[in-house]
Scaffold this active site. Structure first.
Site, mmCIF file in Angstrom:
data_model
loop_
_atom_site.group_PDB
_atom_site.id
_atom_site.type_symbol
_atom_site.label_atom_id
_atom_site.label_comp_id
_atom_site.label_asym_id
_atom_site.label_seq_id
_atom_site.Cartn_x
_atom_site.Cartn_y
_atom_site.Cartn_z
ATOM 1 N N LYS A 163 14.974 -12.340 -25.582
ATOM 2 C CA LYS A 163 14.303 -12.801 -24.360
ATOM 3 C C LYS A 163 13.683 -14.181 -24.579
ATOM 4 C CE LYS A 163 11.883 -9.890 -21.504
ATOM 5 N NZ LYS A 163 10.736 -9.061 -21.112
ATOM 6 N N PHE A 188 -2.694 -9.067 -8.776
ATOM 7 C CA PHE A 188 -2.390 -8.439 -7.477
ATOM 8 C C PHE A 188 -1.069 -9.019 -6.976
ATOM 9 C CE2 PHE A 188 -7.021 -8.274 -7.873
ATOM 10 C CZ PHE A 188 -7.283 -6.952 -7.591
ATOM 11 N N LEU A 189 -0.104 -9.108 -7.887
ATOM 12 C CA LEU A 189 1.155 -9.783 -7.556
ATOM 13 C C LEU A 189 2.133 -8.820 -6.907
ATOM 14 C CD1 LEU A 189 1.624 -11.596 -10.986
ATOM 15 C CD2 LEU A 189 0.433 -12.451 -8.950
ATOM 16 N N LYS A 196 3.040 4.796 -9.981
ATOM 17 C CA LYS A 196 2.378 4.991 -11.276
ATOM 18 C C LYS A 196 0.864 4.764 -11.171
ATOM 19 C CE LYS A 196 3.114 0.792 -13.801
ATOM 20 N NZ LYS A 196 1.813 0.204 -13.988
ATOM 21 N N CYS A 241 4.787 -0.112 -9.110
ATOM 22 C CA CYS A 241 3.318 0.006 -9.191
ATOM 23 C C CYS A 241 2.720 1.182 -8.417
ATOM 24 C CB CYS A 241 2.676 -1.285 -8.697
ATOM 25 S SG CYS A 241 3.089 -2.689 -9.720
ATOM 26 N N LYS A 276 12.460 -2.581 -2.416
ATOM 27 C CA LYS A 276 12.134 -3.299 -1.182
ATOM 28 C C LYS A 276 13.034 -4.533 -1.170
ATOM 29 C CE LYS A 276 8.477 -6.209 -3.087
ATOM 30 N NZ LYS A 276 7.125 -6.713 -2.966
HETATM 31 C C1 UDX Z 1 2.354 -3.770 -5.043
HETATM 32 C C2 UDX Z 1 1.109 -4.460 -4.484
HETATM 33 O O1 UDX Z 1 1.397 -4.971 -3.184
HETATM 34 C C3 UDX Z 1 0.641 -5.565 -5.420
HETATM 35 O O2 UDX Z 1 -0.557 -6.140 -4.938
HETATM 36 C C4 UDX Z 1 0.413 -4.965 -6.804
HETATM 37 O O3 UDX Z 1 -0.039 -5.918 -7.730
HETATM 38 C C5 UDX Z 1 1.693 -4.306 -7.292
HETATM 39 O O4 UDX Z 1 2.107 -3.306 -6.351
HETATM 40 P P1 UDX Z 1 4.963 -4.318 -5.111
HETATM 41 O O5 UDX Z 1 5.143 -3.184 -6.062
HETATM 42 O O6 UDX Z 1 5.686 -5.590 -5.357
HETATM 43 O O7 UDX Z 1 3.416 -4.722 -5.022
HETATM 44 O O8 UDX Z 1 5.383 -3.743 -3.698
HETATM 45 P P2 UDX Z 1 4.886 -3.806 -2.194
HETATM 46 O O9 UDX Z 1 5.421 -4.986 -1.497
HETATM 47 O O10 UDX Z 1 3.432 -3.584 -2.088
HETATM 48 O O11 UDX Z 1 5.670 -2.518 -1.604
HETATM 49 C C6 UDX Z 1 5.490 -1.219 -2.190
HETATM 50 C C7 UDX Z 1 6.288 -0.184 -1.420
HETATM 51 O O12 UDX Z 1 5.782 -0.019 -0.095
HETATM 52 C C8 UDX Z 1 7.774 -0.548 -1.248
HETATM 53 O O13 UDX Z 1 8.571 0.600 -1.431
HETATM 54 C C9 UDX Z 1 7.835 -1.056 0.197
HETATM 55 O O14 UDX Z 1 9.101 -0.921 0.768
HETATM 56 C C10 UDX Z 1 6.819 -0.144 0.859
HETATM 57 N N1 UDX Z 1 6.256 -0.720 2.098
HETATM 58 C C11 UDX Z 1 5.461 -1.822 2.059
HETATM 59 C C12 UDX Z 1 6.514 -0.091 3.321
HETATM 60 O O15 UDX Z 1 7.224 0.937 3.365
HETATM 61 N N2 UDX Z 1 5.944 -0.594 4.444
HETATM 62 C C13 UDX Z 1 5.137 -1.693 4.443
HETATM 63 O O16 UDX Z 1 4.642 -2.067 5.536
HETATM 64 C C14 UDX Z 1 4.886 -2.330 3.214
#
Ligand code: UDX
Length: 427
Positions: free
Chosen positions: A36, A148-149, A259, A256, A319
């Site tokens: 990596k 909070f990414l 878990k 995230c 997503k």
């Molecule tokens: C999340 C948090 O948003 C982020 O702040 C944290 O640091 C890590 O976890 P992420 O895992 O990238 O980020 O995904 P996110 O965009 O939050 O979506 C999580 C799940 O929710 C996905 O399966 C997404 O499809 C679903 N989702 C999200 C919905 O079903 N509807 C929505 O309106 C938003």
């Protein structure tokens, strides 16, 4: 400008390192994976994250960003040591801390006096204090500064965050860590380490619960003849509720939410608190995933001969905007479909190889190939490109024209005009 070691070149470490370098700091990112590091040195970014490659390449040519194998070489001269390591769940839902413990063991004796260790990864409450004990260095403080990414938007989230949370035992240390972000204009919450750790888990658990709630209301909409899109619009305009994170889907997932929410339930258990509300939100999410699979199965023409049925799935990642398949709702739904012996062909713009845990899933090279001979076309991830498909062509290659749109991505009227039977979520 500070000398910063970032331990771990994963998704969080790379984004953190590259962004801190772009703020002018001198950053060295370390990883145990030699390949990596070689790739990174050659300009190859192992993850798909918009803007990251450019950021890394600029920082490298500005001489602000370096890559090394092993934490020791990065930490030996740094003032700040950012731990960006994996926090996988154990089978009981608690967080596996082995990577953190190994890193602390590795650097504890060599890190310079008065330097600061910053936990960036999501860790259970009490971790900073446990790591402090393991470190047994009075001159080095452990700070919690959670990320909070959101995947697909990580660089933006880092450089334009809604807030920065820094938790430390001493105000002086917290202020030093906050000062690393002085070029970013955003509210900074200075607190103790336990509160910072809990803030991160609470944010993710709250969003996960919000989504479970929306999916419950969507199910209710179907039973009472209401439309979730209008209902969420109607509630989202109330500033106390807000309009984001109200999009219903097949169930939530990703690396995230599942878990972190389970970890919070386990943290609560450890201290004798029964977090039934969150536990229920997790359980109900599983029901929504099953429910989505059932919706799809219900459209097969012959309920007694599943083997002859074929389902086309559009979207495999958890997503849109990412290549990440970890805890993908789409894969969970496909798992239920395959367990019913039905044939499934899946297409995703970011997935090109067989999915390890779903051997029987056929990977198609495009949406039309996936749809060939299918009885149902299920949209499970909200990729924008699915709205631009030639649905006349899709209809013609399918065995029966049925769409189950688990993301409410398409317009019902358009699909019905094209001759499809269209089933959305909460409509
Ligand atoms: C999340 C948090 O948003 C982020 O702040 C944290 O640091 C890590 O976890 P992420 O895992 O990238 O980020 O995904 P996110 O965009 O939050 O979506 C999580 C799940 O929710 C996905 O399966 C997404 O499809 C679903 N989702 C999200 C919905 O079903 N509807 C929505 O309106 C938003």
């Amino acid at each position: 400008m500070a000398d910063i070691a970032v331990i771990g070149a994963g998704y969080v470490g790379l984004t953190t390192g590259a962004c801190l370098a772009s703020l002018g700091h001198n950053v060295t990112i370390a990883d145990i994976d030699e390949k990596k590091i070689q790739d990174l040195e050659a300009g190859k970014i192992p993850i798909f994250e918009p803007g990251l490659e450019e950021l890394v390449s600029t920082a490298v040519s500005d001489n602000n960003l370096h890559f090394v194998v092993g934490a020791r070489s990065a930490s030996a001269t740094a003032q700040f040591h950012f731990l960006c390591l994996p926090t996988p769940p154990k089978s009981d839902g608690t967080t596996d801390m082995q990577y953190f413990h190994a890193a602390i063991e590795e650097i504890r004796e060599i890190i310079p006096p008065e330097s600061i260790i910053v936990n960036k990864s999501t860790l259970p409450v009490g971790s900073a204090s446990n790591i402090q004990n393991l470190l047994s260095r009075k001159d080095v403080e452990i700070v919690s500064n959670p990320e909070f990414l959101s995947e697909g938007n990580a660089v933006q989230d880092f450089l334009n965050p809604a807030r920065i949370v820094v938790g430390a035992e001493s105000d002086e240390t917290a202020t030093k860590v906050a000062a690393l972000y002085s070029k970013i204009d955003t509210p900074i919450v200075l607190t103790d380490a336990a509160s910072a750790e809990l803030t991160k888990h609470t944010a993710n658990a709250f969003l996960a619960m919000k989504l479970t709630f929306v999916n419950e209301i969507a199910a209710l909409c179907e039973l009472v003849g209401a439309n979730i899109t209008d209902v969420t619009k109607g509630i989202g305009l109330d500033p106390r509720i807000g309009s984001s994170y109200l999009q219903p889907g097949p169930g939530w997932g990703g690396s995230c939410f599942p878990k972190d929410s389970s970890s919070l339930v386990q943290t609560a258990k450890r201290v004798g608190f029964d977090f039934e509300l969150l536990e229920k939100a997790i359980d109900r999410n599983q029901i929504h995933l099953e429910r989505t699979a059932k919706k799809i199965m219900d459209e097969l023409p012959d309920k007694n001969a599943h083997k002859d049925g074929k389902i086309a799935v559009l979207g495999l990642t958890f997503k849109a905007g990412t290549d990440d398949l970890r805890s993908s709702p789409s894969l969970a739904v496909i798992g239920y479909l395959l367990a019913e012996d039905v044939q499934v062909a899946g297409y995703d713009p970011m997935v090109f190889e067989a999915v390890e845990e779903l051997e029987e899933l056929d990977i198609a090279s495009d949406s039309y190939q996936a749809a060939l001979g299918a009885d149902v076309l299920a949209i499970l991830t909200e990729w924008e490109e699915f709205t631009d498909l030639d649905f006349g062509k899709i209809r013609d290659v399918m065995r029966q024209p049925v769409i189950v749109d688990a993301r409410n991505l398409l317009r019902r009227r358009d699909m019905e005009d094209q001759g499809f039977r269209y089933i959305g979520i909460g409509q």
